[in-house]
Scaffold this motif. Structure first.
Motif, PDB file in Angstrom:
ATOM      1  N   ALA A 189      -1.343  -8.119  27.927  1.00 53.83           N
ATOM      2  CA  ALA A 189       0.099  -7.967  28.053  1.00 53.83           C
ATOM      3  C   ALA A 189       0.724  -7.406  26.784  1.00 53.83           C
ATOM      4  N   THR A 190       1.898  -6.812  26.960  1.00 53.91           N
ATOM      5  CA  THR A 190       2.655  -6.292  25.828  1.00 53.91           C
ATOM      6  C   THR A 190       3.957  -7.060  25.598  1.00 53.91           C
ATOM      7  N   LEU A 191       4.305  -7.963  26.496  1.00 52.68           N
ATOM      8  CA  LEU A 191       5.561  -8.710  26.397  1.00 52.68           C
ATOM      9  C   LEU A 191       5.396  -9.950  25.530  1.00 52.68           C
ATOM     10  N   ILE A 192       6.348 -10.128  24.623  1.00 54.67           N
ATOM     11  CA  ILE A 192       6.299 -11.263  23.698  1.00 54.67           C
ATOM     12  C   ILE A 192       6.228 -12.591  24.446  1.00 54.67           C
ATOM     13  N   ILE A 193       6.991 -12.749  25.512  1.00 55.87           N
ATOM     14  CA  ILE A 193       7.111 -14.043  26.184  1.00 55.87           C
ATOM     15  C   ILE A 193       5.820 -14.478  26.848  1.00 55.87           C
ATOM     16  N   LEU A 194       4.871 -13.560  27.017  1.00 55.07           N
ATOM     17  CA  LEU A 194       3.604 -13.907  27.668  1.00 55.07           C
ATOM     18  C   LEU A 194       2.572 -14.462  26.690  1.00 55.07           C
ATOM     19  N   TYR A 195       2.892 -14.442  25.424  1.00 51.34           N
ATOM     20  CA  TYR A 195       1.977 -14.954  24.406  1.00 51.34           C
ATOM     21  C   TYR A 195       2.388 -16.366  23.998  1.00 51.34           C
ATOM     22  N   GLU A 196       1.418 -17.283  24.046  1.00 51.70           N
ATOM     23  CA  GLU A 196       1.702 -18.712  23.937  1.00 51.70           C
ATOM     24  C   GLU A 196       1.516 -19.270  22.531  1.00 51.70           C
ATOM     25  N   LEU A 197       0.666 -18.651  21.757  1.00 50.08           N
ATOM     26  CA  LEU A 197       0.351 -19.180  20.427  1.00 50.08           C
ATOM     27  C   LEU A 197       0.529 -18.071  19.413  1.00 50.08           C
ATOM     28  N   TRP A 198       1.175 -18.398  18.288  1.00 51.94           N
ATOM     29  CA  TRP A 198       1.499 -17.414  17.269  1.00 51.94           C
ATOM     30  C   TRP A 198       1.053 -17.880  15.898  1.00 51.94           C
ATOM     31  N   GLY A 199       0.687 -16.893  15.071  1.00 55.65           N
ATOM     32  CA  GLY A 199       0.415 -17.182  13.675  1.00 55.65           C
ATOM     33  C   GLY A 199       1.700 -17.144  12.866  1.00 55.65           C
ATOM     34  N   GLN A 200       1.564 -17.380  11.564  1.00 56.07           N
ATOM     35  CA  GLN A 200       2.724 -17.451  10.685  1.00 56.07           C
ATOM     36  C   GLN A 200       3.143 -16.084  10.156  1.00 56.07           C
ATOM     37  N   GLY A 201       2.290 -15.089  10.311  1.00 52.33           N
ATOM     38  CA  GLY A 201       2.616 -13.734   9.896  1.00 52.33           C
ATOM     39  C   GLY A 201       2.084 -13.369   8.527  1.00 52.33           C
ATOM     40  N   THR A 202       1.877 -12.082   8.322  1.00 57.88           N
ATOM     41  CA  THR A 202       1.458 -11.552   7.028  1.00 57.88           C
ATOM     42  C   THR A 202       2.256 -10.287   6.743  1.00 57.88           C
ATOM     43  N   GLN A 203       2.752 -10.173   5.506  1.00 59.99           N
ATOM     44  CA  GLN A 203       3.631  -9.064   5.147  1.00 59.99           C
ATOM     45  C   GLN A 203       2.821  -7.803   4.855  1.00 59.99           C
ATOM     46  N   VAL A 204       3.252  -6.698   5.453  1.00 61.44           N
ATOM     47  CA  VAL A 204       2.702  -5.378   5.153  1.00 61.44           C
ATOM     48  C   VAL A 204       3.849  -4.516   4.649  1.00 61.44           C
ATOM     49  N   THR A 205       3.692  -3.974   3.445  1.00 64.49           N
ATOM     50  CA  THR A 205       4.710  -3.121   2.852  1.00 64.49           C
ATOM     51  C   THR A 205       4.082  -1.787   2.495  1.00 64.49           C
ATOM     52  N   VAL A 206       4.667  -0.710   3.014  1.00 65.57           N
ATOM     53  CA  VAL A 206       4.158   0.634   2.758  1.00 65.57           C
ATOM     54  C   VAL A 206       5.201   1.385   1.949  1.00 65.57           C
ATOM     55  N   SER A 207       4.828   1.783   0.749  1.00 62.34           N
ATOM     56  CA  SER A 207       5.753   2.494  -0.132  1.00 62.34           C
ATOM     57  C   SER A 207       5.612   4.001   0.056  1.00 62.34           C
ATOM     58  N   SER A 208       6.729   4.690  -0.123  1.00 65.16           N
ATOM     59  CA  SER A 208       6.718   6.156   0.072  1.00 65.16           C
ATOM     60  C   SER A 208       6.393   6.881  -1.206  1.00 65.16           C
TER      61      SER A 208
ATOM     62  N   VAL B 207       0.848  -1.186   0.000  1.00 62.12           N
ATOM     63  CA  VAL B 207       0.000   0.000   0.000  1.00 62.12           C
ATOM     64  C   VAL B 207       0.884   1.237   0.000  1.00 62.12           C
ATOM     65  N   GLN B 208       0.392   2.321  -0.555  1.00 69.83           N
ATOM     66  CA  GLN B 208       1.138   3.572  -0.547  1.00 69.83           C
ATOM     67  C   GLN B 208       0.997   4.261   0.815  1.00 69.83           C
ATOM     68  N   ALA B 209       1.972   5.080   1.121  1.00 68.15           N
ATOM     69  CA  ALA B 209       1.922   5.846   2.357  1.00 68.15           C
ATOM     70  C   ALA B 209       0.614   6.654   2.410  1.00 68.15           C
ATOM     71  N   GLY B 210       0.000   6.657   3.593  1.00 68.64           N
ATOM     72  CA  GLY B 210      -1.288   7.307   3.758  1.00 68.64           C
ATOM     73  C   GLY B 210      -2.480   6.397   3.536  1.00 68.64           C
ATOM     74  N   GLY B 211      -2.224   5.214   3.023  1.00 68.83           N
ATOM     75  CA  GLY B 211      -3.294   4.263   2.753  1.00 68.83           C
ATOM     76  C   GLY B 211      -3.684   3.452   3.973  1.00 68.83           C
ATOM     77  N   SER B 212      -4.588   2.497   3.740  1.00 67.61           N
ATOM     78  CA  SER B 212      -5.126   1.679   4.831  1.00 67.61           C
ATOM     79  C   SER B 212      -5.096   0.205   4.469  1.00 67.61           C
TER      80      SER B 212
END
Length: 126
Positions: free
Chosen positions: A107-126, A12-17
């Motif tokens: 919580a905000t600490l990584i170690i307190l979270y037990e289950l994780w997803g595989q992730g999704t890429q977000v790329t913001v172009s300028s 997405v371009q900068a300023g987008g959603s």
């Protein structure tokens, strides 16, 4: 199979959603706080936002306050991250995570979270 599956990333371009979704399955998520983290290339994974089971308590990284909104639909076992006014520095892999400890304040600490997803890429172009 117990898992979290993220979707909604993209370019997405900068300023987008963008709106990220995290679908949870394989076990009961009753009482679980949910969060979004992100990891940019060459950087450590960092907290972005978290929400309690009820949705009454939310926490945000300072740099995303006013731009990002976390929400959840417990009937659908899904958590969302609405990202507006995106900036190039928001570029990262975004991960969904679950904390089953029934913490009142998410919580905000990584170690307190037990289950994780595989992730999704977000790329913001300028």
């Amino acid at each position: 199979q117990v898992q979290l599956v993220e979707s909604g990333g993209g370019l997405v371009q900068a300023g987008g959603s963008l709106r990220l979704s995290c679908a949870a399955s394989g076990r009961t998520y009753s009482g679980a706080a949910m969060a979004w983290f992100r990891q940019a290339p060459g950087k450590e994974r960092e907290f972005v936002a978290a929400i309690s089971w009820s949705g009454d308590d939310v926490v945000y990284l300072d740099s995303v306050k006013g731009r990002f909104t976390i929400s959840r639909d417990n009937a659908k076992n899904t958590v969302y991250l609405q990202m507006n006014s995106l900036k190039p520095e928001d570029t990262a892999v975004y991960y969904c995570a679950a904390d089953f400890s029934r913490r009142i304040i998410p919580a905000t600490l990584i170690i307190l979270y037990e289950l994780w997803g595989q992730g999704t890429q977000v790329t913001v172009s300028s």
